[in-house]
Design an enzyme around this catalytic site. Sequence first.
Site: not given
Length: 462
Positions: A252, A250, A106
Site C-alpha cells: 500500500d 510494501d 499493508s
Amino acid sequence: MTLIKSISGIRGTIGGRPNDNLTPIDAVKFAAAYGTWLKDYSKSDNLKVVVGRDARLSGEMIQNLVVSTLVGLGIDIIDLGLSTTPTVEIAVPLENANGGIILTASHNPKQWNALKLLNEKGEFLDATEGAIILQLAEKEDFNFAEVDELGKITRNNAYIDIHIDEVLNLPLVDADTIKKAKFKVVVDGVNSTGGIAIPKLLESLGVEVIKLYCDPTGNFPHNPEPLKEHLGDICKLVVKEKADFGIVVDPDVDRLAFISNDGEMFGEEYTLVACADYVLGKTKGNTVSNLSSSRALRDITIKHHGTYEASAVGEVNVVKKMKSNNAIIGGEGNGGIIYPSSHYGRDSLVGTALFLMLMAEKGGTVRELRDSYPSYYMSKKKIQLTPELDVDEILVAMEKKYSNEEVSTIDGVKVDFPENWVHLRKSNTEPIIRIYTEAKTQAEADTLADRIIDEIREIAGI
C-alpha cells in the site's frame, strides 16, 4: 485464520467462518459500523467517503462489499480504484470528504486484507473513535437508507497523478535539481500499486527506472514486508544494472526501504534518518518516531539542534506526538515517512522525493551516505501468540525484572540500557509479541533479542 480488531483497522485472513476471519459478512458489518459512526460524528445527512485499495487478490471483492454497504447507508463514494494509502489520505481533504477507507493489509501476505479507516482530515482514527466503531459492529444496530436516498458512486482514476503533483510542488522538492543528477534506480513494487506510483514519480523527476515486480496483479513475488531476507532479487539487480540505488515499497506504499549501490540494505530504520537529515538541514525543527525506532534519528535531530521525542507505536500515536511537539518530520522506523508540509500520513512518494533531493545535493554514493550516519543495528523478532500465553502478565514480569533500568510502559515495555535497548509489545496487526532490540553491532542486537525471548519463555513456561 485470524481476524484482528484494533485502532489500526479491521484486519484478517480471507475465507473461513464469520467473526474468525475477514469474510464478506465481516467486511459488510465493519463498513456499516464505520458509516454509522461517520453519520453521527459528522452530524450531516450528505456524507462523502473516499475509497481506494491496493492490488491484492481479494481487493476488488472487499471493495465491492464495502462500497455497496456505504451506498446502502446513503453515503456517496469517491472510488479511486487501485491506489495507495497516502494517496487516499491526501484525496480525503482535497475532495472535502467526511472520511476515507483504504482496503489493504499493508505488509501482510496475500491471504490478508483490511479496512483502514480515516477521518475528514485523511488521518487515522484515534483509539476512542475506533472503540466506538467496534462497539457498533458488535451491536449491528444499523439503519440503512431508503431507495431514493441511496448513495452515489463517482470514479476518479486520476489521484495517483494528483498525488505526484502534490509531491512535486513541495517547497523542498526541486525537480530540476534531481533531473541534473541523472539517477538510475531499480524499483520493486511487489506487484501492487507501488509499481504504478513510484515509477511514475521517478520518471516525472527525470530518473531512469528499472522496474522489478511492478505489474499490479496482487501476486506478490516474495513476502511483501520489505525486510532484507525478502529482497534478494532487487539487491542483485541493483548491482547488475549498476544503479545508484534501489527502492522497495510494501503493497500500500506507506513503507519505504532503500538498497544501496553495493546491493546491501540501506536499512529500513535509516529511511527516516536520511529524510530527516535533509529536511532538518533546510528547516530547523523537531522530530518524532515511535519507541521501536532507531536512536539514530535522535542523534541526527540533536546534530541539527532540534528536539526528539518518542511516541507509542502506531501512526495515529506518532501523528499526535508530532502535533504536540511541532515536529517538522517524523514517522516510524519501518520506513514510514510523515512530512506535515504534505500531510500527516506515512508516504513513500514524499520519502522518495526527499531522499532524491538529499542525494542530489550531497553527491557521492548511497553507501557513503549510510556510512556517514551513526551505526546502530536492530533485531526484529517475534513470538507467535497462543491461547495459553498471558501477554499482560509477561509484560508486567519483564517490567519488574528490569525495574532498575530506564523503563517506559506507554506501549508495552521498553528497557533502555546504556548501550542498547529492547522493546516488547503485542502487535496491533498480527497475533504475535514483537521483540525489537538495538545495539552497536548486529551480533549484540541478536544476542539481546535471543536472551529476552528465553526470559519470556521461562516466565510463560513454554
